[in-house]
Design an enzyme around this catalytic site. Structure first.
Site, PDB file in Angstrom:
ATOM      1  N   HIS A   1       1.100  -1.533   0.035  1.00 52.98           N
ATOM      2  CA  HIS A   1      -0.174  -0.290  -0.160  1.00 52.98           C
ATOM      3  C   HIS A   1       0.993   1.037   0.146  1.00 52.98           C
ATOM      4  O   HIS A   1       0.516   2.012  -0.825  1.00 52.98           O
ATOM      5  CB  HIS A   1      -0.812  -0.191   1.254  1.00 52.98           C
ATOM      6  CG  HIS A   1      -2.156  -1.200   1.552  1.00 52.98           C
ATOM      7  ND1 HIS A   1      -2.269  -1.613   2.273  1.00 52.98           N
ATOM      8  CD2 HIS A   1      -3.255  -1.192   0.295  1.00 52.98           C
ATOM      9  CE1 HIS A   1      -3.336  -2.920   2.216  1.00 52.98           C
ATOM     10  NE2 HIS A   1      -3.414  -2.361   0.933  1.00 52.98           N
TER      11      HIS A   1
ATOM     12  N   LYS B   1     -17.183  -6.110   4.412  1.00 53.55           N
ATOM     13  CA  LYS B   1     -16.073  -6.626   5.003  1.00 53.55           C
ATOM     14  C   LYS B   1     -15.894  -6.661   6.348  1.00 53.55           C
ATOM     15  O   LYS B   1     -17.007  -5.662   7.520  1.00 53.55           O
ATOM     16  CB  LYS B   1     -15.356  -5.479   4.623  1.00 53.55           C
ATOM     17  CG  LYS B   1     -14.724  -6.236   3.217  1.00 53.55           C
ATOM     18  CD  LYS B   1     -12.947  -5.482   2.418  1.00 53.55           C
ATOM     19  CE  LYS B   1     -12.918  -6.028   1.110  1.00 53.55           C
ATOM     20  NZ  LYS B   1     -12.032  -5.180   0.987  1.00 53.55           N
TER      21      LYS B   1
ATOM     22  N   ARG C   1      -2.058  -6.460  -7.740  1.00 58.81           N
ATOM     23  CA  ARG C   1      -1.196  -6.761  -7.534  1.00 58.81           C
ATOM     24  C   ARG C   1      -1.081  -8.114  -8.847  1.00 58.81           C
ATOM     25  O   ARG C   1       0.491  -8.012  -9.124  1.00 58.81           O
ATOM     26  CB  ARG C   1      -1.567  -7.106  -5.625  1.00 58.81           C
ATOM     27  CG  ARG C   1      -1.099  -6.601  -5.091  1.00 58.81           C
ATOM     28  CD  ARG C   1      -2.006  -7.240  -3.921  1.00 58.81           C
ATOM     29  NE  ARG C   1      -3.543  -7.519  -3.965  1.00 58.81           N
ATOM     30  CZ  ARG C   1      -4.162  -7.803  -2.787  1.00 58.81           C
ATOM     31  NH1 ARG C   1      -3.965  -7.974  -1.954  1.00 58.81           N
ATOM     32  NH2 ARG C   1      -5.668  -8.802  -3.545  1.00 58.81           N
TER      33      ARG C   1
ATOM     34  N   SER D   1      -3.470  -8.275   3.080  1.00 58.03           N
ATOM     35  CA  SER D   1      -4.069  -7.870   4.537  1.00 58.03           C
ATOM     36  C   SER D   1      -4.188  -8.954   4.749  1.00 58.03           C
ATOM     37  O   SER D   1      -3.990  -9.597   5.837  1.00 58.03           O
ATOM     38  CB  SER D   1      -4.358  -6.654   4.423  1.00 58.03           C
ATOM     39  OG  SER D   1      -3.685  -5.146   3.859  1.00 58.03           O
TER      40      SER D   1
END
Length: 162
Positions: free
Chosen positions: A18, A42, A91, A129
């Protein structure tokens, strides 16, 4: 470098990936608002306030970065903050389909706002994460992936849950 960009996300927790995207975005746009999402879909480990605090500490010393929380649609947040640029980190190829869907949906909601995809350095391209939370829960050394104070807070938080 006279534009302002929004970099939204959950950041639960913030990783070096990040931070790498934030640094890249600041070089391009000059000003970046890192927008920590209140995301009801989430269930983050850290509260919004904790994530904002960890991010602020992580980007301390990077000029042009402001960390805030937000609720609601990213395009509404961008409009409110007078930005027409949303940054999304990519990513791996597996991220692309979801990010592409989100970018096209945002374009339908607000066609004046552009989504720009930035890739982190290859050394961080596989980080998530979620994966780091799992590794931390098993006692892994995460110093290569997270600032030390983030790793400490992550392990402390996970220990409380056990």
């Amino acid at each position: 470098m006279c534009q302002k960009a929004i970099y939204p996300g959950t950041f639960d927790p913030v990783t070096y990936g990040h931070i790498d995207v934030i640094k890249r975005a600041v070089k391009i746009f000059g000003e970046v608002i890192v927008a920590v999402a209140h995301n009801p879909q989430k269930t983050p480990l850290f509260t919004v306030e904790e994530r904002v605090k960890l991010l602020k500490e992580s980007v301390k010393g990077i000029e042009g970065v402001n960390v805030v929380s937000f609720d609601g649609l990213v395009v509404d947040f961008a409009t409110k903050n007078k930005s027409n640029i949303v940054i999304r980190g990519l990513r791996m190829l597996s991220d692309f389909e979801y990010e592409f869907q989100m970018a096209l949906t945002n374009r339908k909601l607000a066609d004046d706002i552009e989504t720009i995809f930035l890739m982190p350095s290859e050394s961080y391209s596989y980080l998530s994460s979620k994966l780091l939370k799992e590794a931390a829960n098993l006692g892994a050394d995460l110093s290569y992936f997270l600032p030390s104070f983030v790793e400490s807070e992550l392990k402390r938080k996970l220990k409380k849950l056990k």
